[in-house]
Design a protein around this motif. Sequence first.
Motif, PDB file in Angstrom:
ATOM      1  N   ALA A  65       0.518  -0.785  -0.045  1.00 29.16           N
ATOM      2  CA  ALA A  65      -0.175  -0.119   0.090  1.00 29.16           C
ATOM      3  C   ALA A  65       0.780   1.237   0.132  1.00 29.16           C
ATOM      4  CB  ALA A  65      -0.935  -0.314   0.945  1.00 29.16           C
ATOM      5  N   CYS A  66       1.820   1.108   0.327  1.00 26.60           N
ATOM      6  CA  CYS A  66       2.846   2.299   0.417  1.00 26.60           C
ATOM      7  C   CYS A  66       3.921   1.837  -0.681  1.00 26.60           C
ATOM      8  CB  CYS A  66       3.910   2.144   1.628  1.00 26.60           C
ATOM      9  SG  CYS A  66       3.092   2.088   3.252  1.00 26.60           S
ATOM     10  N   ASN A  67       3.422   1.771  -1.773  1.00 26.20           N
ATOM     11  CA  ASN A  67       4.529   1.159  -3.469  1.00 26.20           C
ATOM     12  C   ASN A  67       3.435   1.769  -4.195  1.00 26.20           C
ATOM     13  OD1 ASN A  67       7.203   0.993  -2.143  1.00 26.20           O
ATOM     14  ND2 ASN A  67       6.101  -0.634  -1.071  1.00 26.20           N
ATOM     15  N   GLU A  68       2.548   1.060  -4.222  1.00 27.49           N
ATOM     16  CA  GLU A  68       1.323   0.788  -5.569  1.00 27.49           C
ATOM     17  C   GLU A  68       0.263   2.617  -5.432  1.00 27.49           C
ATOM     18  OE1 GLU A  68      -1.084  -2.522  -5.552  1.00 27.49           O
ATOM     19  OE2 GLU A  68       0.693  -3.568  -5.569  1.00 27.49           O
ATOM     20  N   SER A  69       0.714   3.201  -6.219  1.00 25.71           N
ATOM     21  CA  SER A  69       0.262   4.565  -6.871  1.00 25.71           C
ATOM     22  C   SER A  69       0.378   5.278  -5.624  1.00 25.71           C
ATOM     23  CB  SER A  69      -1.016   4.160  -7.896  1.00 25.71           C
ATOM     24  OG  SER A  69      -1.929   3.765  -6.372  1.00 25.71           O
ATOM     25  N   MET A  70       0.708   5.290  -5.127  1.00 31.62           N
ATOM     26  CA  MET A  70       0.705   5.738  -3.859  1.00 31.62           C
ATOM     27  C   MET A  70       2.558   7.111  -3.443  1.00 31.62           C
ATOM     28  SD  MET A  70      -1.274   4.867  -0.419  1.00 31.62           S
ATOM     29  CE  MET A  70      -3.296   3.623  -1.232  1.00 31.62           C
ATOM     30  N   GLU A  71       2.176   8.370  -2.591  1.00 33.09           N
ATOM     31  CA  GLU A  71       3.074   8.898  -2.670  1.00 33.09           C
ATOM     32  C   GLU A  71       3.415   9.026  -0.852  1.00 33.09           C
ATOM     33  OE1 GLU A  71       4.942  13.420  -3.384  1.00 33.09           O
ATOM     34  OE2 GLU A  71       3.164  12.704  -4.349  1.00 33.09           O
ATOM     35  N   LEU A  72       4.873   9.146  -0.885  1.00 33.39           N
ATOM     36  CA  LEU A  72       4.975   9.158   0.619  1.00 33.39           C
ATOM     37  C   LEU A  72       4.508  10.654   1.174  1.00 33.39           C
ATOM     38  CD1 LEU A  72       5.338   8.008   3.705  1.00 33.39           C
ATOM     39  CD2 LEU A  72       7.435   7.896   3.040  1.00 33.39           C
ATOM     40  N   ALA A  73       3.744  11.771   1.444  1.00 33.79           N
ATOM     41  CA  ALA A  73       3.859  12.024   1.540  1.00 33.79           C
ATOM     42  C   ALA A  73       5.194  12.836   2.878  1.00 33.79           C
ATOM     43  CB  ALA A  73       2.702  13.358   2.130  1.00 33.79           C
ATOM     44  N   GLY A  74       5.433  12.044   3.875  1.00 34.32           N
ATOM     45  CA  GLY A  74       5.870  12.458   5.204  1.00 34.32           C
ATOM     46  C   GLY A  74       6.462  11.698   6.154  1.00 34.32           C
ATOM     47  N   ILE A  75       6.707  11.614   7.417  1.00 32.75           N
ATOM     48  CA  ILE A  75       6.515  10.829   8.236  1.00 32.75           C
ATOM     49  C   ILE A  75       5.854  11.210   9.555  1.00 32.75           C
ATOM     50  CG2 ILE A  75       7.833   8.788  10.458  1.00 32.75           C
ATOM     51  CD1 ILE A  75       9.191   7.970   7.933  1.00 32.75           C
ATOM     52  N   GLY A  76       4.709  11.024  10.441  1.00 41.89           N
ATOM     53  CA  GLY A  76       4.190  11.776  11.711  1.00 41.89           C
ATOM     54  C   GLY A  76       4.280  10.612  12.420  1.00 41.89           C
ATOM     55  N   ILE A  77       5.663  11.515  13.891  1.00 45.02           N
ATOM     56  CA  ILE A  77       5.683  10.326  15.048  1.00 45.02           C
ATOM     57  C   ILE A  77       5.434  10.930  15.785  1.00 45.02           C
ATOM     58  CG2 ILE A  77       7.298   8.935  16.064  1.00 45.02           C
ATOM     59  CD1 ILE A  77       9.204   9.544  13.998  1.00 45.02           C
ATOM     60  N   ALA A  78       4.439  10.293  16.968  1.00 44.38           N
ATOM     61  CA  ALA A  78       3.817  10.635  18.138  1.00 44.38           C
ATOM     62  C   ALA A  78       4.185   9.758  19.121  1.00 44.38           C
ATOM     63  CB  ALA A  78       2.241   9.729  18.510  1.00 44.38           C
ATOM     64  N   MET A  79       5.262  10.984  20.046  1.00 40.51           N
ATOM     65  CA  MET A  79       6.136  10.893  21.122  1.00 40.51           C
ATOM     66  C   MET A  79       5.996  11.480  22.385  1.00 40.51           C
ATOM     67  SD  MET A  79       9.281   9.272  20.917  1.00 40.51           S
ATOM     68  CE  MET A  79      10.575   9.638  19.687  1.00 40.51           C
ATOM     69  N   PRO A  80       5.450  10.598  23.528  1.00 38.40           N
ATOM     70  CA  PRO A  80       6.182  11.406  24.974  1.00 38.40           C
ATOM     71  C   PRO A  80       6.998  11.955  24.854  1.00 38.40           C
ATOM     72  CG  PRO A  80       7.172   9.123  24.515  1.00 38.40           C
ATOM     73  CD  PRO A  80       6.708   9.508  23.790  1.00 38.40           C
ATOM     74  N   GLY A  81       6.904  13.037  25.629  1.00 38.24           N
ATOM     75  CA  GLY A  81       7.818  14.288  26.732  1.00 38.24           C
ATOM     76  C   GLY A  81       8.747  13.432  27.178  1.00 38.24           C
ATOM     77  N   PRO A  82       9.913  14.278  27.886  1.00 34.21           N
ATOM     78  CA  PRO A  82      10.235  15.649  27.589  1.00 34.21           C
ATOM     79  C   PRO A  82      10.772  15.151  25.615  1.00 34.21           C
ATOM     80  CG  PRO A  82      11.425  14.898  29.287  1.00 34.21           C
ATOM     81  CD  PRO A  82      10.427  14.104  29.237  1.00 34.21           C
ATOM     82  N   PRO A 117      14.163  11.232   3.636  1.00 33.26           N
ATOM     83  CA  PRO A 117      15.177  12.662   4.555  1.00 33.26           C
ATOM     84  C   PRO A 117      14.681  13.236   5.402  1.00 33.26           C
ATOM     85  CG  PRO A 117      14.204  12.516   2.105  1.00 33.26           C
ATOM     86  CD  PRO A 117      13.604  11.320   2.244  1.00 33.26           C
ATOM     87  N   GLU A 118      15.620  13.781   6.091  1.00 34.81           N
ATOM     88  CA  GLU A 118      14.957  14.836   7.590  1.00 34.81           C
ATOM     89  C   GLU A 118      14.117  15.630   7.371  1.00 34.81           C
ATOM     90  OE1 GLU A 118      18.173  15.948   9.793  1.00 34.81           O
ATOM     91  OE2 GLU A 118      19.916  14.912   8.593  1.00 34.81           O
ATOM     92  N   GLU A 119      13.608  15.876   6.413  1.00 40.37           N
ATOM     93  CA  GLU A 119      13.188  17.391   6.307  1.00 40.37           C
ATOM     94  C   GLU A 119      11.713  16.173   6.269  1.00 40.37           C
ATOM     95  OE1 GLU A 119      14.499  16.553   2.212  1.00 40.37           O
ATOM     96  OE2 GLU A 119      15.424  17.162   4.201  1.00 40.37           O
ATOM     97  N   LYS A 120      11.064  14.969   5.507  1.00 39.33           N
ATOM     98  CA  LYS A 120       9.923  14.525   5.771  1.00 39.33           C
ATOM     99  C   LYS A 120       9.664  13.794   7.219  1.00 39.33           C
ATOM    100  CE  LYS A 120       9.047  13.474   0.889  1.00 39.33           C
ATOM    101  NZ  LYS A 120       8.715  12.470   0.056  1.00 39.33           N
ATOM    102  N   ILE A 121      10.708  13.872   8.518  1.00 39.19           N
ATOM    103  CA  ILE A 121      10.505  13.280   9.044  1.00 39.19           C
ATOM    104  C   ILE A 121       9.750  14.106  10.272  1.00 39.19           C
ATOM    105  CG2 ILE A 121      11.319  11.486  11.463  1.00 39.19           C
ATOM    106  CD1 ILE A 121      12.995  10.551   9.435  1.00 39.19           C
ATOM    107  N   HIS A 122       8.562  13.977  11.096  1.00 40.09           N
ATOM    108  CA  HIS A 122       7.954  15.080  12.308  1.00 40.09           C
ATOM    109  C   HIS A 122       7.879  14.535  13.200  1.00 40.09           C
ATOM    110  CE1 HIS A 122       7.039  17.986   8.449  1.00 40.09           C
ATOM    111  NE2 HIS A 122       7.310  16.407   7.635  1.00 40.09           N
ATOM    112  N   PHE A 123       7.824  15.432  14.175  1.00 38.97           N
ATOM    113  CA  PHE A 123       7.341  14.289  15.650  1.00 38.97           C
ATOM    114  C   PHE A 123       6.459  15.791  16.039  1.00 38.97           C
ATOM    115  CE2 PHE A 123      11.718  13.046  14.812  1.00 38.97           C
ATOM    116  CZ  PHE A 123      11.898  12.225  15.389  1.00 38.97           C
ATOM    117  N   PHE A 124       5.751  14.917  17.138  1.00 37.73           N
ATOM    118  CA  PHE A 124       4.566  15.707  17.427  1.00 37.73           C
ATOM    119  C   PHE A 124       4.189  15.001  18.606  1.00 37.73           C
ATOM    120  CE2 PHE A 124       3.818  15.755  12.977  1.00 37.73           C
ATOM    121  CZ  PHE A 124       3.901  16.762  13.002  1.00 37.73           C
ATOM    122  N   ASN A 125       4.230  15.845  19.919  1.00 33.75           N
ATOM    123  CA  ASN A 125       3.657  14.744  21.264  1.00 33.75           C
ATOM    124  C   ASN A 125       3.012  14.310  21.331  1.00 33.75           C
ATOM    125  OD1 ASN A 125       1.424  16.013  23.546  1.00 33.75           O
ATOM    126  ND2 ASN A 125       3.667  15.717  24.682  1.00 33.75           N
TER     127      ASN A 125
END
Length: 311
Positions: A65-82, A117-125
Amino acid sequence: MTKDRKIALGVDIGGSHITAAAVCLDQFEVIPGTSINQKLDSKASKEAILEAWAGTIREALSHRACNESMELAGIGIAMPGPFDYPNGVAMFAGNDKYECLYRVDVRKPLSALINIPEEKIHFFNDASSFAVGAALQQQVLHKRTVALTLGTGFGAAFLLNALPTIEDALIPENGCLWDKEFKDGIADDYFSTRWFVRKYRAMTGETHTGVREIVASHSEAKHEVFQEFVENLTVFLSPHLEKFNAEALLIGGNIARSHHLFVEALRDTLGVPLGLQIEIVEDTENCNMLGASHLMKLDYWKQQAALKAFF
């Protein structure tokens, strides 16, 4: 072949697990069959932890599903703090988890390990990610919403104009509730698993490892424990909900799975008096992944930086 649909990879990292799944950015739904869940040892070495994260992400990305006719916009990672979310730097210290990553820029090595690429990896609380994902699922994103995660810790997030907010006169400092004073300690002491374990032991002399075991017990004491929990939560939350003019309260986390023992009482003590919609959200991990993917698509941190520069 033209890739005509965009997907994100939503990732939920906890103290003992990692879950990753492809998320369709058109409908904001987890694509069936793409979810991968692995247990983690948060006490392992830095290299072992990063490889465990990367291995799960690589496995999820390898799904067709990640390879067929689909473009990976990026990775959103939910992460505990701090955690320094905009910069991808772990700040775990004295948390009994991932302490070997203290002050480590995890985005850089993770990028190399998964070849993204680093710019496609995003971290959120994780609490903020849950709030957005749950609000999308419950269709209350347009409302002034407070979201709670009840489990090993007490997470909270406030949604204003469909986004998590941490700087507003109507919300507590940093948008957090876990560290606010309550009774003889802080809120986290009263609205987490350890309070249930401690309270049930004080009432019965029996020791259980978690809320699920308490709920499964045949003792009537569990009803008294949950009654006191509702009383405490009502007293603590009421002023925060009133000040924020909250319209919806979403509750997730492991303790939410025991909602049959407390949610109706909570609707009576909080929902009715405040005109508040209260919803239980049981699939916390999916909501974390959906929320992180949504915030990634919005480029949330760039938005926040622009707002600060404007004001």
